[in-house]
Design an enzyme around this catalytic site. Structure first.
Site, mmCIF file in Angstrom:
data_model
loop_
_atom_site.group_PDB
_atom_site.id
_atom_site.type_symbol
_atom_site.label_atom_id
_atom_site.label_comp_id
_atom_site.label_asym_id
_atom_site.label_seq_id
_atom_site.Cartn_x
_atom_site.Cartn_y
_atom_site.Cartn_z
ATOM 1 N N ARG A 56 -5.259 113.544 -67.836
ATOM 2 C CA ARG A 56 -6.649 114.109 -67.103
ATOM 3 C C ARG A 56 -6.632 115.541 -67.336
ATOM 4 N NH1 ARG A 56 -6.294 114.217 -62.614
ATOM 5 N NH2 ARG A 56 -3.857 113.747 -61.922
ATOM 6 N N TYR A 184 -8.279 110.302 -73.626
ATOM 7 C CA TYR A 184 -7.437 109.988 -72.301
ATOM 8 C C TYR A 184 -8.117 109.486 -71.237
ATOM 9 C CZ TYR A 184 -3.866 110.025 -68.956
ATOM 10 O OH TYR A 184 -2.987 109.188 -67.956
ATOM 11 N N SER A 235 -0.757 111.607 -58.412
ATOM 12 C CA SER A 235 -0.342 110.969 -59.317
ATOM 13 C C SER A 235 0.343 111.247 -59.977
ATOM 14 C CB SER A 235 -1.627 111.402 -60.573
ATOM 15 O OG SER A 235 -3.092 111.228 -59.809
ATOM 16 N N CYS A 237 3.640 109.735 -58.450
ATOM 17 C CA CYS A 237 4.404 110.288 -57.545
ATOM 18 C C CYS A 237 5.147 109.455 -56.697
ATOM 19 C CB CYS A 237 3.812 110.877 -56.517
ATOM 20 S SG CYS A 237 3.093 112.915 -57.260
ATOM 21 N N ARG A 355 2.036 105.723 -70.871
ATOM 22 C CA ARG A 355 1.183 104.560 -69.849
ATOM 23 C C ARG A 355 1.092 103.030 -70.654
ATOM 24 N NH1 ARG A 355 -0.296 106.601 -64.035
ATOM 25 N NH2 ARG A 355 -0.177 108.894 -64.621
HETATM 26 P P1 GTP Z 1 -0.743 106.901 -61.316
HETATM 27 O O1 GTP Z 1 -1.005 105.833 -62.115
HETATM 28 O O2 GTP Z 1 -0.760 108.892 -62.185
HETATM 29 O O3 GTP Z 1 -1.255 107.314 -60.605
HETATM 30 O O4 GTP Z 1 0.851 107.513 -60.479
HETATM 31 P P2 GTP Z 1 2.150 106.675 -59.167
HETATM 32 O O5 GTP Z 1 1.344 107.574 -58.214
HETATM 33 O O6 GTP Z 1 1.554 105.209 -59.717
HETATM 34 O O7 GTP Z 1 3.233 107.128 -59.733
HETATM 35 P P3 GTP Z 1 4.498 105.566 -60.578
HETATM 36 O O8 GTP Z 1 4.645 104.213 -59.112
HETATM 37 O O9 GTP Z 1 4.527 105.152 -61.551
HETATM 38 O O10 GTP Z 1 5.592 106.473 -60.418
HETATM 39 C C1 GTP Z 1 5.442 107.426 -60.745
HETATM 40 C C2 GTP Z 1 7.271 107.886 -61.441
HETATM 41 O O11 GTP Z 1 7.851 108.434 -60.054
HETATM 42 C C3 GTP Z 1 7.764 107.105 -62.235
HETATM 43 O O12 GTP Z 1 9.020 107.921 -63.158
HETATM 44 C C4 GTP Z 1 8.758 106.271 -61.617
HETATM 45 O O13 GTP Z 1 10.187 106.264 -62.329
HETATM 46 C C5 GTP Z 1 8.928 107.726 -60.180
HETATM 47 N N1 GTP Z 1 9.499 106.460 -58.569
HETATM 48 C C6 GTP Z 1 8.667 105.684 -58.305
HETATM 49 N N2 GTP Z 1 9.114 105.588 -57.083
HETATM 50 C C7 GTP Z 1 9.707 105.774 -57.006
HETATM 51 C C8 GTP Z 1 11.275 105.922 -55.449
HETATM 52 O O14 GTP Z 1 10.786 105.777 -54.907
HETATM 53 N N3 GTP Z 1 12.577 107.336 -55.833
HETATM 54 C C9 GTP Z 1 12.285 108.084 -57.326
HETATM 55 N N4 GTP Z 1 13.232 109.022 -57.014
HETATM 56 N N5 GTP Z 1 11.214 108.156 -58.184
HETATM 57 C C10 GTP Z 1 10.150 107.461 -57.701
HETATM 58 C C1 SPV Z 2 -3.491 109.279 -62.235
HETATM 59 O O1 SPV Z 2 -3.249 110.588 -62.780
HETATM 60 O O2 SPV Z 2 -3.749 109.030 -61.110
HETATM 61 C C2 SPV Z 2 -3.600 108.266 -62.724
HETATM 62 C C3 SPV Z 2 -3.761 108.006 -65.209
HETATM 63 O O3 SPV Z 2 -4.014 107.106 -62.180
HETATM 64 S S1 SPV Z 2 -5.583 108.401 -65.054
HETATM 65 O O4 SPV Z 2 -5.872 107.038 -64.770
HETATM 66 O O5 SPV Z 2 -5.559 109.040 -66.446
HETATM 67 O O6 SPV Z 2 -6.172 110.117 -64.022
HETATM 68 MN MN MN Z 3 -3.864 107.351 -59.638
#
Ligand code: GTP
Ligand code: SPV
Ligand code: MN
Length: 574
Positions: A56, A184, A235, A237, A355
């Site tokens: 983004r 994207y 995002s 996290c 992704r």
């Molecule tokens: P968006 O799709 O961008 O909104 O991301 P999200 O909030 O869904 O994050 P996601 O679950 O994809 O995790 C993002 C990164 O954080 C990945 O590389 C995970 O492996 C890492 N991660 C997720 N949960 C944990 C955790 O409990 N501990 C640690 N150390 N890393 C984590």
């Molecule tokens: C984020 O960045 O919080 C996502 C990926 O979930 S996007 O759809 O590109 O915003």
């Molecule tokens: Mn998101």
């Protein structure tokens, strides 16, 4: 829009399987998609984006309200007329020699009172194939719309994918989104961040509901008691991981069901409880770090009928990314299509924001209420960020107002999900900084006002899975071990476990968190849960600068909370 963009042809998509096969074949012939090894990954394809277009772009995202004040100090603003003129020039003739796809879609389950219809016009076949996974799309949406005129108007063209001509403009008053110059995800799958959050939050304020950057999960105890929780983490996290968590062995018999992994629409139900639906139909998830240990349900979800974007490829047509299971392959093709070797290459093979786009129905942990038109009742709301210091593993707000304060002051380190520097702490209130479609101060006020309508408001918590020791190692093991924290949250929400009062909220007393079978030293847990008054003082002082941006528009009670907590620290330190 046809007269403006001048496409060679217009194709109305219907969402059928035959159409999917035809478009997939066309995309493959055009080199937009590459078939992966169909024995290992049936129905899966790889897309490599333009290397200048991998996340983004917040500095190119605009809220186009009549006045700048309506967009507020945290958004980029452009006057509607200026934006329509500027982008109109870019759209003029932009689809010459191309096809304009008409993509009708529903955000939310068909015939849910909470659902919204959108129509995205796009010249990108990649967008069409992704939208088909991320939203209920095609004939079903036209049926839902009927002869109503109430739908979101989305227009998208990739143009020449030049960052100089890239704009993502939202016109909340017109229920319109124009996106140009990017291919994207979050910039172009207009149902997701643009409609479900930016326009959605605007509509939510107007209509009395909440559009949030939150996962929704159901947690079931061995006795069969189900509790629904919504959690806002910025995002990249941890939302997708938390929403699909497989609890650590100690919690045998406990089960997590996914309702949503990124977005929640919440409104007060007839029973006076806050009810949440997931408006999406698929997951657009971060690939790096996903493996059978961290997230086995995600690995199963993305094993078929998935589009991968900017991951690396093995010689036999399998996908790879940093943090995938097994040994690092000796040779790969990196995300840009270049040869990559384990010994010789210094760059990452997969882009850090690579992704997967996968259908939600692939998820073995999908909740059977994921498509319930009334939504699930939320008992707890969690805010979390990526913070190396200060924020403890878990803390509970004293009440709703204090919970809104938690959300408003949320901080997190920046990630690869947006273009720009990674790892800098910034205020990301409610994980909505890039997604709030109106003045953030009014958004805080809306949250405060919602309490009046909720009979039994959810309990509010803050978590931090990412605290580090002085060598930069994570103190808390995370992933399935997060069940230990979630268990305390569920028990607190149900008023049946103790807590320790601190100046800033309730934390687990020694013994309240079930730590049995957790193989890390006690001091490490202590460090993950510690509250350091000096760190908190600095934290609360740093909020002032952020709050000041809003001037008089900031709800007074939030600044009063901030000052009260600072005063409590001073009293304790005397
Ligand atoms: P968006 O799709 O961008 O909104 O991301 P999200 O909030 O869904 O994050 P996601 O679950 O994809 O995790 C993002 C990164 O954080 C990945 O590389 C995970 O492996 C890492 N991660 C997720 N949960 C944990 C955790 O409990 N501990 C640690 N150390 N890393 C984590
Ligand atoms: C984020 O960045 O919080 C996502 C990926 O979930 S996007 O759809 O590109 O915003
Ligand atoms: Mn998101």
């Amino acid at each position: 829009m046809v007269a403006l963009c001048k496409p060679d042809q217009v194709v109305w998509v219907d969402g059928s399987e035959e159409e999917k096969d035809r478009l997939t074949q066309e995309a493959t012939q055009a080199g937009v998609l590459m078939p992966l090894n169909q024995d290992k990954l049936p129905g899966c394809y790889l897309h490599r984006s333009n290397p200048n277009d991998v996340a983004r772009v917040e500095q190119l995202t605009f809220i186009c309200t009549p006045t700048k004040d309506e967009a507020g100090p945290t958004n980029n603003w452009m006057a509607p007329k200026e934006a329509y003129d500027k982008l109109g020039k870019l759209f003029d003739g932009s689809m010459r020699g191309k096809t304009m796809y008409v993509v009708p879609y529903i955000m939310g389950p068909a015939s849910s009172p909470m659902s919204k219809v959108g129509v995205e016009l796009t010249d990108s076949i990649y967008v069409v194939l992704n939208m088909r996974i991320m939203a209920r799309m095609g004939t079903i949406a036209l049926k839902e719309l009927g002869d109503s005129n109430d739908f979101n108007r989305g227009l998208h063209s990739v143009l020449d994918c030049n960052p100089e001509r890239r704009f993502i403009c939202h016109f909340p008053q017109d229920n319109t989104i124009w996106s140009v110059g990017s291919g994207y995800g979050g910039n172009v799958l207009l149902g997701k961040k643009c409609l479900a959050l930016r326009i959605g939050s605007y509509l939510g304020r107007k209509e009395g509901w909440l559009a949030e950057h939150m996962l929704i999960l159901g947690v079931e105890s061995p006795e069969g008691e189900m509790t629904y929780v919504a959690a806002a983490f910025p995002s990249a996290c941890g939302k997708t991981n938390f929403a699909m968590m497989v609890p650590t062995n100690r919690f045998k018999g406990w089960k997590i069901y996914t309702v949503g992994d990124d977005i929640a629409w919440m409104k007060v139900g007839e029973d006076g409880r806050l009810r949440a639906i997931n408006p999406e139909f698929g997951y657009f998830g971060v690939a790096p770090g996903t493996n059978f240990k961290s997230n086995p349900n995600a690995m199963k979800t993305i094993s078929h009928d998935t589009i991968y974007t900017n991951v690396a490829m093995t010689p036999d047509g399998d996908v790879w990314w940093e943090g995938k299971d097994g040994d690092i392959p000796n040779e790969l093709t990196d995300w840009q299509g270049r040869p990559w070797t384990r010994k010789g290459s210094t760059e990452k093979a997969a882009h850090p924001n690579s992704r997967f786009t996968a259908p939600m129905r692939n998820n073995p942990a999908l909740s059977r209420f994921a498509e319930d038109p009334e939504g699930v009742p939320i008992s707890a709301i969690i805010f979390g960020g990526r913070r190396a210091t200060t924020i403890p593993l878990v803390i509970q707000a004293f009440n709703w107002t204090h919970g809104v304060f938690f959300g408003s002051a949320l901080g997190s380190e920046t990630t690869a999900a947006a273009a720009g520097k990674v790892g800098v702490v910034r205020r990301d209130p409610f994980a909505m900084l890039p997604f709030c479609g109106y003045n953030m101060a009014d958004y805080f006020a809306h949250w405060l006002e919602m309490q009046a309508f909720i009979t039994n408001p959810p309990k509010v918590f803050m978590v931090n899975w990412f605290r580090q020791d002085k060598n930069g190692n994570y103190l808390w093991p995370g992933f399935g071990e997060n069940m230990r924290v979630l268990k305390w949250i569920v028990d607190r929400a149900r008023l049946r476990v103790g807590g320790q009062e601190t100046p800033f909220g309730w934390v687990p007393r020694a013994g309240d968190l079930d730590l049995s079978g957790l193989h890390i030293p006690h001091e490490q847990v202590d460090a993950a849960t510690e509250i350091d008054l000096d760190e908190w003082k600095a934290e609360l002082e740093s909020h002032a600068e952020f709050y000041e941006k809003f001037g008089d528009r900031l709800p007074k009670v939030l600044e009063l909370q901030r000052e009260m907590f600072l005063a409590r620290i001073d009293a304790l330190k005397k």
